[in-house]
Design an enzyme around this catalytic site. Structure first.
Site, mmCIF file in Angstrom:
data_model
loop_
_atom_site.group_PDB
_atom_site.id
_atom_site.type_symbol
_atom_site.label_atom_id
_atom_site.label_comp_id
_atom_site.label_asym_id
_atom_site.label_seq_id
_atom_site.Cartn_x
_atom_site.Cartn_y
_atom_site.Cartn_z
ATOM 1 N N CYS A 292 -0.076 3.926 2.594
ATOM 2 C CA CYS A 292 0.314 3.463 3.937
ATOM 3 C C CYS A 292 1.765 3.833 4.219
ATOM 4 O O CYS A 292 2.111 4.257 5.321
ATOM 5 C CB CYS A 292 0.156 1.950 4.053
ATOM 6 S SG CYS A 292 -1.533 1.359 3.840
ATOM 7 N N CYS B 277 0.830 -1.211 0.000
ATOM 8 C CA CYS B 277 0.000 0.000 0.000
ATOM 9 C C CYS B 277 0.866 1.263 0.000
ATOM 10 O O CYS B 277 1.495 1.586 1.002
ATOM 11 C CB CYS B 277 -0.916 -0.042 1.226
ATOM 12 S SG CYS B 277 -1.784 1.493 1.577
#
Length: 108
Positions: free
Chosen positions: A36, A33
């Site tokens: 993230c 991600c």
């Protein structure tokens, strides 16, 4: 991942988060991600600056699907603040530090 933020797993979640005596922000994330990875250093800074009031931990949803499923995490990054074992606030998506601090003002 070492630093001011901690790591929790499906096995340690109840003890580390639900039974904590202070608010805990759980960062639900995954290795793949991008957003993230963008928010991780910001959370590290916040943990260093406000760790005495708010504990920040990370939970990898790929390695720990049970907790992610239990809290119906549909997109990441999702950050959930737990107070007294309950979700008190949910923040979805990567945000700059100033915006995160505004969202977390009640806890820091």
């Amino acid at each position: 991942m070492a630093g001011a933020t901690g790591v929790v797993t499906d096995d340690t979640f109840a003890t580390e988060v639900l039974k904590s005596d202070k608010p805990v922000l759980v960062d639900f994330w995954a290795e793949w991600c991008g957003p993230c990875k963008m928010v991780a250093p910001v959370l590290e800074e916040i943990a260093k600056e406000h760790g005495e009031k708010l504990r920040i931990v990370k939970l990898n949803i790929d390695d720990n699907p049970q907790v992610a499923r239990e809290y119906q995490i549909m997109s990441i990054p999702t950050m959930a603040v737990f107070v007294n074992g309950e979700v008190d606030r949910t923040i979805v998506g990567a945000k700059p530090k100033a915006a995160l601090l505004r969202d977390l003002a009640a806890y820091v």
